[in-house]
Each structure stands twice: as structure tokens, then as C-alpha cells.
Write an enzyme that holds these catalytic residues in place. Sequence first.
Site, PDB file in Angstrom:
ATOM      1  N   CYS A 103     -27.435  43.197  23.747  1.00 62.71           N
ATOM      2  CA  CYS A 103     -26.742  44.205  24.558  1.00 62.71           C
ATOM      3  C   CYS A 103     -27.628  45.356  25.015  1.00 62.71           C
ATOM      4  O   CYS A 103     -27.180  46.204  25.790  1.00 62.71           O
ATOM      5  CB  CYS A 103     -25.542  44.739  23.788  1.00 62.71           C
ATOM      6  SG  CYS A 103     -24.488  43.413  23.194  1.00 62.71           S
TER       7      CYS A 103
ATOM      8  N   GLU B  90     -22.110  56.657  17.031  1.00 63.84           N
ATOM      9  CA  GLU B  90     -22.739  57.245  18.219  1.00 63.84           C
ATOM     10  C   GLU B  90     -22.385  58.736  18.336  1.00 63.84           C
ATOM     11  O   GLU B  90     -23.231  59.551  18.726  1.00 63.84           O
ATOM     12  CB  GLU B  90     -22.298  56.478  19.474  1.00 63.84           C
ATOM     13  CG  GLU B  90     -23.144  56.810  20.693  1.00 63.84           C
ATOM     14  CD  GLU B  90     -22.967  55.811  21.834  1.00 63.84           C
ATOM     15  OE1 GLU B  90     -22.041  54.976  21.771  1.00 63.84           O
ATOM     16  OE2 GLU B  90     -23.755  55.875  22.794  1.00 63.84           O
TER      17      GLU B  90
ATOM     18  N   HIS C 151     -23.171  53.989  24.581  1.00 61.80           N
ATOM     19  CA  HIS C 151     -22.986  52.544  24.394  1.00 61.80           C
ATOM     20  C   HIS C 151     -21.479  52.303  24.335  1.00 61.80           C
ATOM     21  O   HIS C 151     -20.989  51.375  24.953  1.00 61.80           O
ATOM     22  CB  HIS C 151     -23.703  52.066  23.138  1.00 61.80           C
ATOM     23  CG  HIS C 151     -23.630  50.588  22.951  1.00 61.80           C
ATOM     24  ND1 HIS C 151     -24.108  49.704  23.894  1.00 61.80           N
ATOM     25  CD2 HIS C 151     -23.095  49.828  21.959  1.00 61.80           C
ATOM     26  CE1 HIS C 151     -23.880  48.469  23.481  1.00 61.80           C
ATOM     27  NE2 HIS C 151     -23.265  48.509  22.319  1.00 61.80           N
TER      28      HIS C 151
ATOM     29  N   LYS D 101     -17.685  51.520  29.795  1.00 57.41           N
ATOM     30  CA  LYS D 101     -17.307  50.141  29.443  1.00 57.41           C
ATOM     31  C   LYS D 101     -15.815  49.892  29.632  1.00 57.41           C
ATOM     32  O   LYS D 101     -15.394  48.748  29.808  1.00 57.41           O
ATOM     33  CB  LYS D 101     -17.722  49.821  28.004  1.00 57.41           C
ATOM     34  CG  LYS D 101     -19.207  49.510  27.860  1.00 57.41           C
ATOM     35  CD  LYS D 101     -19.528  48.939  26.495  1.00 57.41           C
ATOM     36  CE  LYS D 101     -20.975  48.458  26.413  1.00 57.41           C
ATOM     37  NZ  LYS D 101     -21.965  49.541  26.389  1.00 57.41           N
TER      38      LYS D 101
ATOM     39  N   PHE E  93     -26.891  43.842  18.823  1.00 58.34           N
ATOM     40  CA  PHE E  93     -27.049  43.005  17.636  1.00 58.34           C
ATOM     41  C   PHE E  93     -28.516  43.071  17.203  1.00 58.34           C
ATOM     42  O   PHE E  93     -29.422  43.037  18.034  1.00 58.34           O
ATOM     43  CB  PHE E  93     -26.729  41.540  17.972  1.00 58.34           C
ATOM     44  CG  PHE E  93     -25.292  41.152  17.798  1.00 58.34           C
ATOM     45  CD1 PHE E  93     -24.300  42.080  17.575  1.00 58.34           C
ATOM     46  CD2 PHE E  93     -24.919  39.809  17.864  1.00 58.34           C
ATOM     47  CE1 PHE E  93     -22.972  41.707  17.406  1.00 58.34           C
ATOM     48  CE2 PHE E  93     -23.592  39.418  17.700  1.00 58.34           C
ATOM     49  CZ  PHE E  93     -22.619  40.375  17.477  1.00 58.34           C
TER      50      PHE E  93
ATOM     51  N   HIS F  83     -17.710  45.105  28.518  1.00 59.77           N
ATOM     52  CA  HIS F  83     -19.035  45.039  27.897  1.00 59.77           C
ATOM     53  C   HIS F  83     -19.762  43.830  28.483  1.00 59.77           C
ATOM     54  O   HIS F  83     -19.442  42.682  28.165  1.00 59.77           O
ATOM     55  CB  HIS F  83     -18.900  44.916  26.377  1.00 59.77           C
ATOM     56  CG  HIS F  83     -20.200  45.086  25.643  1.00 59.77           C
ATOM     57  ND1 HIS F  83     -21.429  45.047  26.263  1.00 59.77           N
ATOM     58  CD2 HIS F  83     -20.468  45.316  24.321  1.00 59.77           C
ATOM     59  CE1 HIS F  83     -22.384  45.225  25.380  1.00 59.77           C
ATOM     60  NE2 HIS F  83     -21.826  45.393  24.191  1.00 59.77           N
TER      61      HIS F  83
END
Lengths: 347, 401
Positions: B161, B305, B294, B326, B390, B331
Site C-alpha cells: 500500500c 496515525e 493513510h 480513502k 503490510f 483503498h
Amino acid sequence: MNNTERKIVITGYSAITAAGTGITPLQELLSRGASALTSVPVESADGQQLMWGHASHFKAADFMPPLKARKLDRSSQIATATAGLAIREAGIDVKNLNPERIGIAMGCGFGGIGNSAEFLTGFFNSGAEGMTPLLFPNTVSNASASNASIEHGLKGPNVTMVQRFCSAESALLMACRFIEQGRADIMLAGGIDELNPLMIKGFIDLGQHKSLASCFGEGCGIIVLESAESADRRGVPVRARLTEIRTVGLMPAGMEEEGRLRLTGDCHGISRAGFSGTADLMPSLTGLFAEDRRQSIAPVVGRSLAMGATALATLIASTGPDEKAIHLAASPEGPYFSICFHGGTSA
Amino acid sequence: MTIKRVAITGIGVFCGAGKGIKAFNQALQEGVSGIGTIDLIDTTPFTTSIGAQVKAYDPSCYFSPHELRRLSRADQFGLIAADEALQDSGVRDHYAPWDLGVSMGAGAAGMFQSEFWLKARLEGGQASPALLRGLLPDRTTTEIAQRFKLCGYQGSITTACSSSATAIGWGADLIATGRQKAVLAGGSDTLSVLTYAGFNSLKVVDVNPCSPFSLGRNGISLGEGAACLVLENEETAQRRGAKIHGYVLGYALAGEAFHMTAPEPTGTTAARVMAAAIKTAGIAPEEVGWVNAHGTGTPLNDVVESNAMKTVFGERVSQVPLVSTKAMTGHCLGAAGAIEALATLLSLEQGFIPQTLNFRGRDPECDLDYCHGGRRDSDCRIALSNSFAFGGNITTLVLGK
């Protein structure tokens, strides 16, 4: 790369391939003109006679606790083990250095594909009940580099690249830049690829088993790149000093010679040339060097998308102190890389 | 350590929230989400059925039958976005092919097509081997390089990502070092059975459109698409009279070395990366007007975050909105960083901060300003764009106008 900012040296390397653990077994086979390629099991080859460079000797449990190994896909197991070997070979004690100054850049070939296929097979065969959540995180290409960073505590720049047969060189270029800029003092840079029976079936369906995927190899090679200041500070031997990296993305028809010149320059004073990816199949590159100065590991351990670091490590091991050598890598549709270095102290 | 100012002279996008810059910009300005029921894959095995799919897409409007036999859905989206960005910049008329590079981020890539091959194999049938051609994530990059004759650098970042955020940062590096005079940088990714089933198996997909930083948020909404930026040295861009949309001022990246899927709970590494990105840009934290998060909408990510923001901005944190686009785009995994960088750039260029959509209520653990109430005007000149992935791969871009 023009090393005007920070000089970059190589202070270690290692590999796990079909030839064995470390560079030495590969180098010995190469010097004897021997090969570690073996037959693909018939059930995996749709009944055809095929060869591959399978690292059958590799046992994850030799490098990590079995419980940990079970959580990792094959690529991550091999990459994590190789990273540990390279760290040890370079004399790096991560606990006594700043881990934020040590990073990893990996080129990846088919890493993650095995887990993807296994996860999807469960789903296609049994629906949602067949999904295994544990498999999913390691379906990503960056699983190998990330798992290696987790295992060895590397908290610096972390990146994975996939770019055909030049995946490892792509990662190496980026790793060098991180050191030049001062983002890291030490970068583990290399490539990882894995083999599984489904890949062989895919190669056969695409007809690639008769061309570039014949004798496909798996394994991992990792080079330890380090700023010269950091290596001095640690007082470790320098295996090689990088002088230049060049890359060209495409060589369109009619522009091949211009592209080749951009890639290699005049090759003045080069004693040894190593070939990776499909560079050994390009007469415009192989023809630049006398046969006794060329080496290619593809016949020994197989060709793979991320073989570059293993090939480069083997070349470094074969290059004498202050000898000038060039590593050339290519993919059929690009890109192309050249990496020049001077030999240092032997391992 | 600083990098030279790298100008953004071309932009292109093709995603569930908007097919092309005009539509995407309108959605961004008006707060219109692209998330809805998807029909690209069969969602009946799952508890969720939504995503930000590129709807009403007829590939034959963009590609010939011959081209479509070898192009994956991700390749197609990437080529369409690249075409728009390159046309916008006009850069190909000004430099030699060797001076033009391409740096793309990728994720599942051609997995969507390859899944048909695997399914047919499992059922004992035959499927076209061409379905496998786009399996590896570098294919889109090579297709773009070949079609537009970008003969310089060619590379694909694959850090899940954060892939395309890193691809943009790396593209800026290629300009700053003088290796390339222009770089097409971005990312492309599509929905697939693998990712839809995978995230569902981890139980991190919200049954309703994702609601980042809200009370009761319950996970992500997946999306798909591509976005591309054309990057050039500022001086040469000005000399050729290019329109400059904004700048990549800096970036930073690191691995958390913590866990493959769970973020490090204190947000220490995320804060370190944001601070390092600010430093590479040669600016002070006080110059940052807002942050494109994010912001996935998972319970843990949004808290981590938010905590990282507090570390970076200290007492000033309440004045630095943390916004997630998002909820508009879904996403988009390997393309997320590029699509969010583009959203950040367009917002800066036009003087507003976008809204974080789908507010469900205030979460006491997410106690910052998230622009839940609506978009607002802003004269700030610099914003960050965060991407987490990830493996603990974190990238922060610093964008300016």
C-alpha cells in the site's frame, strides 16, 4: 550513480541457491563448469523433461525456530536466512549500531505467488470457509524484505522492487542512492525468487519453458552496501568499491548501439565481466569481452528474475584486489543495468 | 540532506472516484465518494459487497482488441492515467527518449486476470495463457515505457500500500540526481478476488463505506485505479514554459521491523518518517498545513496515525488537519499513494482542504481535526501525504505549490 556524495563499498555478501549456502559452493561449480540444475519432478512438469535450479537443500529450520518458519512463505524464509548470513559475513552487530541507519532493498521475482495461489486455491475449492487468513499477509512482493527486516531488526529504508530480470539491480540502485543521500549507512540489497510447481505449469502454458524460463532458478543473493565512512568506523574489510551504476530502460530498434554505449561506456580497463538476467544472450554485450573474462551463473543455478545480486556477489568473489569489473544485466524488454566496481579484500 | 525542487508538470488519473482529472477533481471538491456496490467480482461469499470500482468502463473505448489480449486491467488503467499526464505536461516533445523515465508503484497488478487461469486449472479446464501475462507487477511499467517511448529509467516499486508513494519519491530522486530530465511516476492497481477475499478473511473490511477516524469505524473499503504525475526539474520546466501544478519537496521511508500486518502501536516509526520527510524538504513542521492520512478506517491504524501526528506537530497538532481521502477513493492498495498524492496536489493548487467523508461520530481516541464537517478553504502551501503498508513499510511525501 556518481559517487560524489558518499563513497559506497561492499562489506559482505551471501546467497542461498541450488548450489548450496553461501557463494563458495556456487563459485566452485562455476570454476569447474559444473551445474546444480536438477530435473523438475514429472508431476510438476506436465510429463515433460525439464530442469530447474531448485534449492532443495534449504531447510528453514536450520536458520529459525520451526514455529517462526511456519509463519513465513518460502521466499521470506530464504531471504530472512540469507540476510542473516550476509549480516554475519559483513560483521554487523545490529544491536550495537543504530538500526534506523540500516535498511534493506530487495528485488523480487515470483515472491508471494506461492502464497497467493494457495490462498486462492482454498477459496476457489471451498469458498469463504476455505480461506486461510495466515496466508494472505505474505502474498505481497515485499513480504521477503519486510520479514527479513522484522527478524533482524532493520529499521532504515525498506523497499522492494520488481523489474523483470533486473529486479535485484533495480533495488541495488535505490539502495546506493539511500546511502549517497545519507538516509542510511548500511543497506542490504539483493534479490529473491522462488520456484513452485504451479509456476512451472504457468511457464508451460505460456511456452516459456522452452525459452527464458527453461532452467529457472530460485534463491536469494544479498550484498551489503555501506558508506566508506561507516566501513572505516567499523574497521571491516572492504570486498569491493562501487564506482558507477548505469541503467537504460529500453533499447528500441535502430537505437540499440546508442543505448549500449549509454549502458557500458567504453569498458576501458575492465578485467572481468559478469552477466545476469538475459545479458549473456546479447551478443552486443558479451562481444565486448574475451570469453575467458566472462562469467554467467545461469548455467550453474538457473536463470531468475532476481538473480542479479547472486551474480554480482559471485563476480566480486572472483575479482582480485583493485581489478576493475563490470556486472551487466538485461531483460528482453528492458531494463538494462551495468554496475562497475574495483575488487577489494577477498572474503 | 535536501533534494532539489522537483516540479509536477503533468497529472492523470483513472479511478473509481473519477475517470480523468476533471471528474476526479469535481468529486474531491464536492465530497462525492466512488464507493458503491461492486460487480467486477462475485461478492456473495463475503459479508461485504462494496468498493470503489471503476464503473461503466468499456476497455474497447481505449484499446484495440489486439492490445486487450495482452493488457491486464491494471495495465489498462495505468496506460490511461499515464496518457493523460503525459499529454498534460507535453514533456515528450521536449526531451530525448533516454531522458524520460518511468517509476510506478504496483500491488496485485494483473492478479484479477490470472485468477481466471488458476480457477480454470483447478476445475480441470483450459484458460488462455495470455491471462498470466500481467501477473507480475512490473508489466504496467514496461507497457507504459514501450507505448510512450520512455527509454530512460524503468522501475516498479512493490511495497503493497505504500508502493506508489515511494515510486513518486524515487521518481523525484531520479530528477534531483540528474539521472533523468523527466519521470512519469505513479501507480496502478485493481480489485481482485485475492485482495477482496484476503482482506475479508482478515475481517478488516467495513460492510458500510469506510469512515476514517470516526467512532464505530470498522475497516477499509477497497478501491481500484491509477494516477500518474510527470516530474521535472523546476528550472528546466520553467524554461520550457510548462504549467507547474506543484512540487515534490521531499520524502522519507522506513520499515517498522515490527509485524507484517499490525502497525507499531505507539506510531514511533510513522512519526520518525514524517519528521524525516519534513527535514528532507528543508522546511519546518510549522509550514505544513495539513496531512493526507493513510487513514484506512481500521480501528488501530487511525489511532496510531493520530498519535504519530501528535509526536510530529506537538502543541500545534490541533491546527494541522489530518484528512483521509480513502472514504472517497476506497483503498486502492498499490495505487493508493499516487491517487492520494494527486488529491493532495489538486487541493493545494486550488486552495482547499478536502473533507473526510462518512462521519459516524467522534472517537475519543481520534481527537484531532479530521475535516469531517466539510471541505474548507486554505491558503497553506505545503501538505504531507502518508502511506503505510503490510510489512511496516511507511512512506511520507512532502508536496507543495
